[in-house]
Motif scaffolding. Structure first.
Motif, PDB file in Angstrom:
ATOM      1  N   VAL A 108      12.292   7.340  -6.930  1.00 31.92           N
ATOM      2  CA  VAL A 108      10.994   7.215  -7.606  1.00 31.92           C
ATOM      3  C   VAL A 108      10.531   5.764  -7.702  1.00 31.92           C
ATOM      4  CG1 VAL A 108       9.699   7.691  -9.714  1.00 31.92           C
ATOM      5  CG2 VAL A 108      11.412   9.334  -8.915  1.00 31.92           C
ATOM      6  N   VAL A 109      11.330   4.911  -8.361  1.00 29.66           N
ATOM      7  CA  VAL A 109      10.905   3.525  -8.592  1.00 29.66           C
ATOM      8  C   VAL A 109      10.756   2.775  -7.265  1.00 29.66           C
ATOM      9  CG1 VAL A 109      11.455   1.339  -9.732  1.00 29.66           C
ATOM     10  CG2 VAL A 109      12.019   3.500 -10.849  1.00 29.66           C
ATOM     11  N   MET A 110      11.788   2.823  -6.439  1.00 31.88           N
ATOM     12  CA  MET A 110      11.716   2.151  -5.147  1.00 31.88           C
ATOM     13  C   MET A 110      10.655   2.801  -4.266  1.00 31.88           C
ATOM     14  SD  MET A 110      15.016   0.957  -2.916  1.00 31.88           S
ATOM     15  CE  MET A 110      14.810   1.790  -1.368  1.00 31.88           C
ATOM     16  N   GLY A 111      10.506   4.116  -4.370  1.00 31.69           N
ATOM     17  CA  GLY A 111       9.500   4.831  -3.588  1.00 31.69           C
ATOM     18  C   GLY A 111       8.086   4.358  -3.886  1.00 31.69           C
ATOM     19  N   ILE A 112       7.799   4.058  -5.148  1.00 33.36           N
ATOM     20  CA  ILE A 112       6.478   3.538  -5.525  1.00 33.36           C
ATOM     21  C   ILE A 112       6.259   2.172  -4.868  1.00 33.36           C
ATOM     22  CG2 ILE A 112       5.081   2.660  -7.446  1.00 33.36           C
ATOM     23  CD1 ILE A 112       6.418   4.848  -9.185  1.00 33.36           C
ATOM     24  N   GLY A 113       7.294   1.322  -4.921  1.00 36.53           N
ATOM     25  CA  GLY A 113       7.202   0.013  -4.268  1.00 36.53           C
ATOM     26  C   GLY A 113       6.982   0.140  -2.772  1.00 36.53           C
ATOM     27  N   LEU A 114       7.616   1.144  -2.160  1.00 34.27           N
ATOM     28  CA  LEU A 114       7.448   1.389  -0.727  1.00 34.27           C
ATOM     29  C   LEU A 114       6.003   1.754  -0.384  1.00 34.27           C
ATOM     30  CD1 LEU A 114      10.650   3.541  -0.056  1.00 34.27           C
ATOM     31  CD2 LEU A 114      10.146   1.362   1.032  1.00 34.27           C
ATOM     32  N   GLY A 115       5.435   2.694  -1.140  1.00 31.13           N
ATOM     33  CA  GLY A 115       4.090   3.175  -0.848  1.00 31.13           C
ATOM     34  C   GLY A 115       3.026   2.105  -1.013  1.00 31.13           C
ATOM     35  N   ILE A 116       3.069   1.381  -2.127  1.00 33.04           N
ATOM     36  CA  ILE A 116       2.073   0.339  -2.380  1.00 33.04           C
ATOM     37  C   ILE A 116       2.276  -0.824  -1.415  1.00 33.04           C
ATOM     38  CG2 ILE A 116       1.177  -1.293  -4.086  1.00 33.04           C
ATOM     39  CD1 ILE A 116       2.061   0.686  -6.257  1.00 33.04           C
ATOM     40  N   GLY A 117       3.548  -1.168  -1.158  1.00 30.21           N
ATOM     41  CA  GLY A 117       3.839  -2.266  -0.241  1.00 30.21           C
ATOM     42  C   GLY A 117       3.443  -1.951   1.191  1.00 30.21           C
ATOM     43  N   TYR A 118       3.580  -0.693   1.581  1.00 31.19           N
ATOM     44  CA  TYR A 118       3.222  -0.299   2.950  1.00 31.19           C
ATOM     45  C   TYR A 118       1.716  -0.469   3.176  1.00 31.19           C
ATOM     46  CZ  TYR A 118       3.329   2.353   7.309  1.00 31.19           C
ATOM     47  OH  TYR A 118       3.229   2.723   8.633  1.00 31.19           O
ATOM     48  N   LEU A 119       0.916  -0.079   2.184  1.00 24.57           N
ATOM     49  CA  LEU A 119      -0.539  -0.154   2.305  1.00 24.57           C
ATOM     50  C   LEU A 119      -1.094  -1.573   2.220  1.00 24.57           C
ATOM     51  CD1 LEU A 119      -2.241   2.630   0.130  1.00 24.57           C
ATOM     52  CD2 LEU A 119      -2.243   2.412   2.609  1.00 24.57           C
ATOM     53  N   THR A 120      -0.502  -2.394   1.335  1.00 22.95           N
ATOM     54  CA  THR A 120      -1.118  -3.654   0.916  1.00 22.95           C
ATOM     55  C   THR A 120      -1.579  -4.582   2.041  1.00 22.95           C
ATOM     56  OG1 THR A 120      -0.083  -3.642  -1.273  1.00 22.95           O
ATOM     57  CG2 THR A 120      -0.701  -5.787  -0.384  1.00 22.95           C
ATOM     58  N   PRO A 121      -0.756  -4.877   3.082  1.00 25.38           N
ATOM     59  CA  PRO A 121      -1.207  -5.861   4.075  1.00 25.38           C
ATOM     60  C   PRO A 121      -2.179  -5.313   5.122  1.00 25.38           C
ATOM     61  CG  PRO A 121       1.212  -5.559   4.097  1.00 25.38           C
ATOM     62  CD  PRO A 121       0.613  -4.424   3.366  1.00 25.38           C
ATOM     63  N   VAL A 122      -2.349  -3.987   5.189  1.00 21.08           N
ATOM     64  CA  VAL A 122      -3.025  -3.385   6.340  1.00 21.08           C
ATOM     65  C   VAL A 122      -4.486  -3.812   6.454  1.00 21.08           C
ATOM     66  CG1 VAL A 122      -3.757  -1.211   7.389  1.00 21.08           C
ATOM     67  CG2 VAL A 122      -1.436  -1.441   6.481  1.00 21.08           C
ATOM     68  N   LYS A 123      -5.261  -3.649   5.371  1.00 18.73           N
ATOM     69  CA  LYS A 123      -6.682  -4.000   5.444  1.00 18.73           C
ATOM     70  C   LYS A 123      -6.855  -5.500   5.687  1.00 18.73           C
ATOM     71  CE  LYS A 123     -11.105  -3.754   3.075  1.00 18.73           C
ATOM     72  NZ  LYS A 123     -11.881  -3.155   1.966  1.00 18.73           N
ATOM     73  N   THR A 124      -6.031  -6.306   5.024  1.00 22.68           N
ATOM     74  CA  THR A 124      -6.119  -7.761   5.206  1.00 22.68           C
ATOM     75  C   THR A 124      -5.928  -8.132   6.667  1.00 22.68           C
ATOM     76  OG1 THR A 124      -5.267  -8.115   2.970  1.00 22.68           O
ATOM     77  CG2 THR A 124      -5.149  -9.988   4.484  1.00 22.68           C
ATOM     78  N   LEU A 125      -4.962  -7.506   7.329  1.00 25.60           N
ATOM     79  CA  LEU A 125      -4.734  -7.760   8.754  1.00 25.60           C
ATOM     80  C   LEU A 125      -5.949  -7.381   9.589  1.00 25.60           C
ATOM     81  CD1 LEU A 125      -1.064  -6.570   8.922  1.00 25.60           C
ATOM     82  CD2 LEU A 125      -1.845  -8.700   9.951  1.00 25.60           C
ATOM     83  N   MET A 126      -6.540  -6.234   9.290  1.00 28.36           N
ATOM     84  CA  MET A 126      -7.682  -5.793  10.079  1.00 28.36           C
ATOM     85  C   MET A 126      -8.921  -6.665   9.840  1.00 28.36           C
ATOM     86  SD  MET A 126      -7.435  -1.672  10.537  1.00 28.36           S
ATOM     87  CE  MET A 126      -7.370  -1.181   8.836  1.00 28.36           C
ATOM     88  N   LEU A 127      -9.015  -7.269   8.652  1.00 26.80           N
ATOM     89  CA  LEU A 127     -10.121  -8.186   8.380  1.00 26.80           C
ATOM     90  C   LEU A 127      -9.968  -9.479   9.182  1.00 26.80           C
ATOM     91  CD1 LEU A 127     -10.481  -7.755   4.508  1.00 26.80           C
ATOM     92  CD2 LEU A 127     -12.136  -7.070   6.244  1.00 26.80           C
ATOM     93  N   TRP A 128      -8.720  -9.950   9.313  1.00 24.50           N
ATOM     94  CA  TRP A 128      -8.458 -11.173  10.091  1.00 24.50           C
ATOM     95  C   TRP A 128      -8.571 -10.896  11.591  1.00 24.50           C
ATOM     96  CZ3 TRP A 128      -8.100 -16.143   8.586  1.00 24.50           C
ATOM     97  CH2 TRP A 128      -7.816 -16.434   7.251  1.00 24.50           C
ATOM     98  N   PHE A 129      -8.201  -9.686  12.029  1.00 20.54           N
ATOM     99  CA  PHE A 129      -8.214  -9.312  13.454  1.00 20.54           C
ATOM    100  C   PHE A 129      -9.265  -8.226  13.687  1.00 20.54           C
ATOM    101  CE2 PHE A 129      -4.037 -11.066  12.770  1.00 20.54           C
ATOM    102  CZ  PHE A 129      -3.600 -11.575  13.980  1.00 20.54           C
ATOM    103  N   ARG A 130     -10.524  -8.506  13.415  1.00 17.30           N
ATOM    104  CA  ARG A 130     -11.567  -7.469  13.482  1.00 17.30           C
ATOM    105  C   ARG A 130     -11.702  -6.863  14.875  1.00 17.30           C
ATOM    106  NH1 ARG A 130     -15.242  -6.417   9.476  1.00 17.30           N
ATOM    107  NH2 ARG A 130     -15.089  -7.693   7.613  1.00 17.30           N
TER     108      ARG A 130
END
Length: 422
Positions: A108-130
């Protein structure tokens, strides 16, 4: 603009730090038996900690997309805290010999960190690499796949020597390992948190000016099709990957560790190659057709040629590498495909919803192959079932996932920008 404010320092590097940390979840098979032995519980019961972690990963991503959309600094810090506390807590509950505690901390606890951490960099990367969104997400998600290759030797070193029965000489190493890994990943994820930054000026935009509709996404035919084919790709991948060791042992191939590293490398490579390839295609959905065709062909050739030549190990290894590559490529190709269909403005939220497919596949993939094996005692039948599901996924990609763009908000300037970019 500072020399440090570039896409490599502010997007790629932090994404790799975060994903190479959380991707360690795939090292579970290296120590699950040691956990079971130390707490004196069956491996089958301990196994549910991993299934729970993947389920919570998908569901926390599904419900955490809005948070990531709103503030990547808060989400990256939260993911680091949940992941590290969950890992350290796993060590503590192993020491306490509490299976429920392990479920809670690792699942549960680590799983929450996994889910939020997996999503977090994705949009930022796509904004830099449009103009190279596939390359961007491939670089990040490759880190998730590479984590197993990088962390496996370290984990084996921390676990220490084993006796002739295969059990740890120093049983205490199993929980101290989690404390050490928690410290290492705290540093890595905190560096990623500090470095992660959207392109200059983007923060000033109101990214949520449009009225986002969950119902509009969930009822959309293309989203349903993308969700289903993504779910089937993960289910098939996990069904085969979970039997990797057993299949190799069955055909008498001894270098299982070498093949495990090789397939993990293909998993990571597929994440980069397929999503980058999709950047050059008119419709990114075409890359899923390639992935499914590759997987179906690999399975079919293995079944046909194996019946003629009687268990050629190289065929099995090629099959495992092909399916691993397609499994990884399915993950990295998903965010750019969703961006093309639903716009970059709400990508974290839409991507999170799609990752709920991962949550359910995490509960069904391993169990599918185990069920087929139990009923038929045949690895060949497992391959037939997986091939059938890949065929269904290919048909969904061809006939259900349409190329039409769906606008979820009312921000006309973003709509015009997306039309120009598309």
């Amino acid at each position: 603009m500072s020399k440090l404010d570039n896409k490599w320092i502010r997007a790629v590097l932090p994404a790799l730090f975060i994903h190479c940390s959380i991707g360690t979840v795939y090292c579970w098979s290296l120590f699950k038996g040691d956990i079971a032995a130390y707490i004196e519980k069956p491996v089958a019961e301990v196994e549910w900690a991993f299934s729970l972690a993947i389920f919570v990963l998908g569901m926390s991503a599904a419900f955490g997309g809005k948070l990531v959309e709103k503030d990547i600094h808060k989400s990256s810090l939260l993911s680091a805290l949940f992941f590290v506390v969950g890992m350290a807590g796993t060590g503590f509950f192993i020491y306490q010999k509490s299976l429920i505690g392990i479920y809670f901390s690792y699942g549960v606890v680590m799983g929450i960190g996994l889910g939020i951490g997996y999503l977090t960099p994705v949009k930022t990367l796509m904004l830099w690499f449009r103009n190279q969104k596939g390359l961007a997400t491939g670089l990040a998600v490759a880190g998730f796949g590479l984590a197993k290759v990088i962390a496996s030797p370290l984990i084996e070193k921390l676990l220490g020597e084993r006796n002739v029965e295969g059990t740890l000489v120093n049983a205490a190493n199993i929980y101290t390992m989690f404390y050490i890994l928690a410290g290492i990943y705290l540093v890595m994820m905190f560096i990623g948190h500090l470095a992660l930054k959207k392109p200059a000026g983007y923060e000033e935009e109101n990214v949520q000016t449009g009225s986002f509709s969950y119902l509009k996404v969930l009822k959309n035919k293309s989203f349903i099709g993308i969700w289903l084919m993504f779910y089937l790709n993960i289910t098939c991948g996990l069904a085969l990957i979970s039997q990797e060791k057993g299949i190799l042992a069955y055909i008498g191939f001894g270098a299982i560790g070498m093949v495990s590293s090789l397939t993990a490398t293909f998993n990571a490579g597929g994440r980069l190659v397929f999503s980058s390839w999709a950047d050059r295609l008119k419709d990114r959905n075409s890359i899923y057709k390639v992935i499914f065709l590759l997987s179906i062909t690999a399975i079919l050739l293995t079944i046909v040629l194996d019946s003629i030549h009687n268990s050629i190990a190289i065929l099995i290894i090629i099959l495992l590498c092909a399916v691993n590559a397609g499994y990884g490529g399915g993950f990295s190709s998903l965010p750019p495909l969703l961006s093309d269909r639903f716009g970059l403005e709400n990508i974290s939220t839409v991507h999170g919803l799609a990752l709920s497919a991962w949550a359910l596949a995490g509960l069904t993939g391993n169990q599918l192959s185990a069920f087929v094996l139990e009923k038929t005692q045949s690895y060949e039948m497992v391959l037939y079932v997986i091939m059938g599901l890949f065929i269904v996924a290919a048909l969904i990609s061809i006939f259900v996932v349409k190329p039409d763009k769906v606008y979820l908000g009312n921000n006309e300037s973003d709509r015009e920008e997306e039309m120009i970019a598309g």
